[in-house]
Design a protein around this motif. Structure first.
Motif, PDB file in Angstrom:
ATOM      1  N   UNK A 110       0.958  -1.287   0.000  1.00 44.78           N
ATOM      2  CA  UNK A 110       0.061  -0.101   0.094  1.00 44.78           C
ATOM      3  C   UNK A 110       0.633   1.462   0.058  1.00 44.78           C
ATOM      4  N   UNK A 111       2.031   1.292   0.678  1.00 45.21           N
ATOM      5  CA  UNK A 111       2.565   2.494   0.619  1.00 45.21           C
ATOM      6  C   UNK A 111       3.444   2.803  -0.298  1.00 45.21           C
ATOM      7  N   UNK A 112       3.758   1.651  -1.298  1.00 48.74           N
ATOM      8  CA  UNK A 112       4.053   1.916  -2.953  1.00 48.74           C
ATOM      9  C   UNK A 112       3.246   2.369  -3.511  1.00 48.74           C
ATOM     10  N   UNK A 113       2.223   2.121  -3.336  1.00 47.43           N
ATOM     11  CA  UNK A 113       0.839   2.611  -4.285  1.00 47.43           C
ATOM     12  C   UNK A 113       0.683   4.013  -3.874  1.00 47.43           C
ATOM     13  N   UNK A 114       0.913   4.314  -2.695  1.00 42.17           N
ATOM     14  CA  UNK A 114       0.974   5.794  -2.355  1.00 42.17           C
ATOM     15  C   UNK A 114       1.897   6.865  -3.062  1.00 42.17           C
ATOM     16  N   UNK A 115       2.954   6.189  -3.507  1.00 35.56           N
ATOM     17  CA  UNK A 115       3.903   7.234  -4.240  1.00 35.56           C
ATOM     18  C   UNK A 115       3.332   7.496  -5.399  1.00 35.56           C
ATOM     19  N   UNK A 116       2.574   6.627  -6.032  1.00 35.07           N
ATOM     20  CA  UNK A 116       2.011   6.645  -7.329  1.00 35.07           C
ATOM     21  C   UNK A 116       0.890   7.666  -6.990  1.00 35.07           C
ATOM     22  N   UNK A 117       0.165   7.644  -6.167  1.00 39.64           N
ATOM     23  CA  UNK A 117      -1.036   8.343  -5.887  1.00 39.64           C
ATOM     24  C   UNK A 117      -0.635   9.901  -5.635  1.00 39.64           C
ATOM     25  N   UNK A 118       0.586  10.249  -5.061  1.00 42.06           N
ATOM     26  CA  UNK A 118       1.201  11.496  -5.133  1.00 42.06           C
ATOM     27  C   UNK A 118       1.398  11.878  -6.411  1.00 42.06           C
ATOM     28  N   UNK A 119       2.138  11.167  -7.158  1.00 46.26           N
ATOM     29  CA  UNK A 119       2.602  11.598  -8.682  1.00 46.26           C
ATOM     30  C   UNK A 119       1.358  11.959  -9.411  1.00 46.26           C
ATOM     31  N   UNK A 120       0.119  11.180  -9.254  1.00 47.50           N
ATOM     32  CA  UNK A 120      -1.011  11.251  -9.933  1.00 47.50           C
ATOM     33  C   UNK A 120      -1.697  12.650  -9.681  1.00 47.50           C
ATOM     34  N   UNK A 121      -1.829  12.935  -8.471  1.00 49.01           N
ATOM     35  CA  UNK A 121      -2.458  14.270  -7.798  1.00 49.01           C
ATOM     36  C   UNK A 121      -1.559  15.479  -8.101  1.00 49.01           C
ATOM     37  N   UNK A 122      -0.139  15.363  -8.386  1.00 49.20           N
ATOM     38  CA  UNK A 122       0.781  16.318  -9.070  1.00 49.20           C
ATOM     39  C   UNK A 122       0.300  16.540 -10.525  1.00 49.20           C
ATOM     40  N   UNK A 123       0.187  15.270 -11.072  1.00 49.84           N
ATOM     41  CA  UNK A 123      -0.045  15.449 -12.737  1.00 49.84           C
ATOM     42  C   UNK A 123      -1.403  16.148 -12.790  1.00 49.84           C
ATOM     43  N   UNK A 124      -2.419  15.578 -12.195  1.00 52.16           N
ATOM     44  CA  UNK A 124      -3.678  16.310 -12.222  1.00 52.16           C
ATOM     45  C   UNK A 124      -3.429  17.948 -12.193  1.00 52.16           C
ATOM     46  N   UNK A 125      -2.807  18.249 -10.922  1.00 48.81           N
ATOM     47  CA  UNK A 125      -2.750  19.728 -10.723  1.00 48.81           C
ATOM     48  C   UNK A 125      -2.191  20.319 -11.859  1.00 48.81           C
ATOM     49  N   UNK A 126      -1.297  19.755 -12.356  1.00 47.89           N
ATOM     50  CA  UNK A 126      -0.588  20.474 -13.638  1.00 47.89           C
ATOM     51  C   UNK A 126      -1.342  20.456 -14.930  1.00 47.89           C
ATOM     52  N   UNK A 127      -2.056  19.671 -15.097  1.00 46.07           N
ATOM     53  CA  UNK A 127      -2.801  19.321 -16.418  1.00 46.07           C
ATOM     54  C   UNK A 127      -4.168  19.651 -16.388  1.00 46.07           C
ATOM     55  N   UNK A 128      -4.931  19.629 -15.252  1.00 44.47           N
ATOM     56  CA  UNK A 128      -6.495  19.744 -15.399  1.00 44.47           C
ATOM     57  C   UNK A 128      -6.822  21.227 -15.013  1.00 44.47           C
ATOM     58  N   UNK A 129      -7.864  21.658 -15.730  1.00 41.01           N
ATOM     59  CA  UNK A 129      -8.263  23.122 -15.519  1.00 41.01           C
ATOM     60  C   UNK A 129      -9.260  23.278 -14.443  1.00 41.01           C
ATOM     61  N   UNK A 130      -9.820  22.537 -13.905  1.00 38.14           N
ATOM     62  CA  UNK A 130     -10.794  22.308 -12.709  1.00 38.14           C
ATOM     63  C   UNK A 130     -10.216  21.766 -11.352  1.00 38.14           C
ATOM     64  N   UNK A 131     -10.852  22.228 -10.463  1.00 36.47           N
ATOM     65  CA  UNK A 131     -10.346  21.564  -9.110  1.00 36.47           C
ATOM     66  C   UNK A 131     -10.489  20.062  -8.995  1.00 36.47           C
ATOM     67  N   UNK A 132      -9.527  19.308  -8.550  1.00 37.40           N
ATOM     68  CA  UNK A 132      -9.619  17.997  -8.209  1.00 37.40           C
ATOM     69  C   UNK A 132      -9.675  17.905  -6.630  1.00 37.40           C
ATOM     70  N   UNK A 133     -10.588  16.879  -6.130  1.00 40.73           N
ATOM     71  CA  UNK A 133     -10.762  16.666  -4.646  1.00 40.73           C
ATOM     72  C   UNK A 133      -9.953  15.448  -4.560  1.00 40.73           C
ATOM     73  N   UNK A 134      -8.953  15.370  -3.720  1.00 43.18           N
ATOM     74  CA  UNK A 134      -8.299  14.235  -3.458  1.00 43.18           C
ATOM     75  C   UNK A 134      -9.008  12.795  -3.089  1.00 43.18           C
ATOM     76  N   UNK A 135      -8.421  11.741  -3.415  1.00 45.88           N
ATOM     77  CA  UNK A 135      -9.335  10.327  -3.225  1.00 45.88           C
ATOM     78  C   UNK A 135      -8.431   9.452  -2.563  1.00 45.88           C
ATOM     79  N   UNK A 136      -8.800   8.640  -1.568  1.00 43.05           N
ATOM     80  CA  UNK A 136      -8.207   7.592  -0.990  1.00 43.05           C
ATOM     81  C   UNK A 136      -8.850   6.340  -1.129  1.00 43.05           C
ATOM     82  N   UNK A 137      -8.209   5.283  -1.411  1.00 44.45           N
ATOM     83  CA  UNK A 137      -8.835   3.898  -1.494  1.00 44.45           C
ATOM     84  C   UNK A 137      -8.281   3.206  -0.327  1.00 44.45           C
ATOM     85  N   UNK A 138      -9.207   2.419   0.245  1.00 44.60           N
ATOM     86  CA  UNK A 138      -8.797   1.492   1.276  1.00 44.60           C
ATOM     87  C   UNK A 138      -7.928   0.318   1.028  1.00 44.60           C
ATOM     88  N   UNK A 139      -8.098  -0.150  -0.148  1.00 45.82           N
ATOM     89  CA  UNK A 139      -7.682  -1.468  -0.653  1.00 45.82           C
ATOM     90  C   UNK A 139      -8.214  -1.660  -2.043  1.00 45.82           C
TER      91      UNK A 139
END
Length: 371
Positions: free
Chosen positions: A263-292
């Motif tokens: 799960x902690x490895x997955x979270x590193x990808x999640x961080x990168x995805x949030x950064x990408x969305x912030x950079x590429x999307x023109x609308x607000x992103x609301x962060x998402x967490x999956x439990x598994x």
């Protein structure tokens, strides 16, 4: 006292036998609890054998939902996002919302909004067919313009006006799960834009400022812009912009990264995805967490793709990550989406079990409620 953060958990409304068409998939009359209860040993020795501490409750029972609302809000979950379905020109699995949640005596303590789960329904819900015929479509989720208008009129009249329907800046929030299927059914991007503008006008006519249209994103899947011409392709971020969506979020980590690891490895990808969305999307992103993720309860043969080490301690690290993201975007509503309240057969739930007890809910409480 109003809490600072809106913690919104998705609800999979299949834990009831009150909807007659659920017998198509779960003939015991207890909805998908049947798959949870009967999960069996796999040929490779793997056994998914978790049990809900609250038992196999009928979530279309208002007393059951009264207790669940009380437990959720006590731990900081103050919004439910109901998966909402429309198949065969009528709603499916509305009982949990209509008969359970909305009839609970403490319903006003919890906000809710709808995510139109407009994907096709197939045999993955039927364990007798899921291994070999899971992809077989039973009901199509795509709708034409006439059916779209029926859906819109229903959700505005039946839900948007309720005092506990979740709104952002006075605008009722409505999430669409499968934007590609929406475009397909409505016959292309032009027709979809027109249909959504019509939706907004209907919302305004009902007395609201506007619609807050939220789109589920799945990485950058290609979307057919024309509805029929495979040469006209766009990415999710193109579609979000073209349809004038107001915000985006995710439904599950499995939609954009490899989840067959720690799960902690997955979270590193999640961080990168949030950064990408912030950079590429023109609308607000609301962060998402999956439990598994682990959907082996739906199959007789073992299915690869199992999140490892998603302990309450690591889930709390994910929640803290989401909180920090929210705090770093003070211009946005402090909303986080979580998968989920009760997705037992995908092993992504907050409800207490015999493995971690109330650990996942305590992770929410420790992160989002003031000490």
């Amino acid at each position: 006292m109003k809490q600072k953060y809106d913690v919104a958990a998705y609800i999979w409304p299949a834990y009831t036998g009150d909807e007659p068409r659920t017998r198509t998939f779960w003939n015991e009359g207890i909805g998908e609890w049947q798959s949870v209860k009967n999960s069996s040993l796999k040929e490779n020795g793997y056994h998914w054998n978790r049990k809900p501490l609250w038992g196999y409750q009928n979530e279309a029972d208002p007393e059951v939902m009264r207790y669940q609302i009380e437990s959720a809000t006590k731990h900081g979950v103050n919004v439910f996002i109901y998966d909402w379905y429309w198949y065969d020109n009528r709603p499916f699995l509305e009982n949990c919302l209509n008969d359970g949640f909305l009839k609970a005596e403490n319903k006003d303590e919890m906000k809710f909004y709808l995510m139109w789960a407009n994907h096709d329904a197939n045999n993955y819900w039927d364990i007798n067919l899921s291994d070999d015929y899971g992809d077989t479509v039973i009901w199509e989720g795509a709708v034409d313009r006439n059916r779209f208008e029926t859906v819109v009129n229903r959700v505005i009249e039946k839900y948007f006006s309720l005092p506990n329907y979740y709104k952002i800046d006075g605008c009722p929030v409505f999430m669409i799960y499968d934007v590609e299927n929406l475009v397909k059914g409505l016959g292309g991007i032009k027709n979809t834009k027109e249909a959504l503008e019509w939706f907004r006008e209907k919302v305004k006519q009902a007395g609201f400022k506007n619609l807050h249209l939220q789109i589920t994103i799945w990485g950058e899947n290609a979307v057919n812009l024309s509805g029929f011409d495979s040469n006209m392709q766009g990415t999710t971020k193109n579609i979000v912009s073209l349809l004038h969506a107001d915000s985006v979020s995710h439904y599950q980590f499995v939609h954009f990264t490899n989840i067959d690891r720690d799960y902690l490895e997955i979270l590193e990808d999640v961080k990168k995805e949030w950064q990408r969305i912030d950079k590429e999307y023109s609308v607000p992103y609301f962060p998402h967490i999956s439990c598994g993720w682990d959907n082996n309860p739906r199959f007789r043969r073992f299915r690869e793709g199992v999140v490892k080490n998603n302990t309450p301690e690591n889930i709390q690290k994910a929640m803290q990550m989401a909180k920090e993201y929210i705090d770093s975007h003070p211009d946005r509503v402090p909303l986080v989406t979580i998968n989920s309240w009760n997705e037992w057969t995908e092993t992504s739930y907050l409800q207490p079990d015999d493995l971690y007890g109330y650990g996942y809910l305590e992770a929410i409480k420790n992160t989002f409620l003031d000490k």
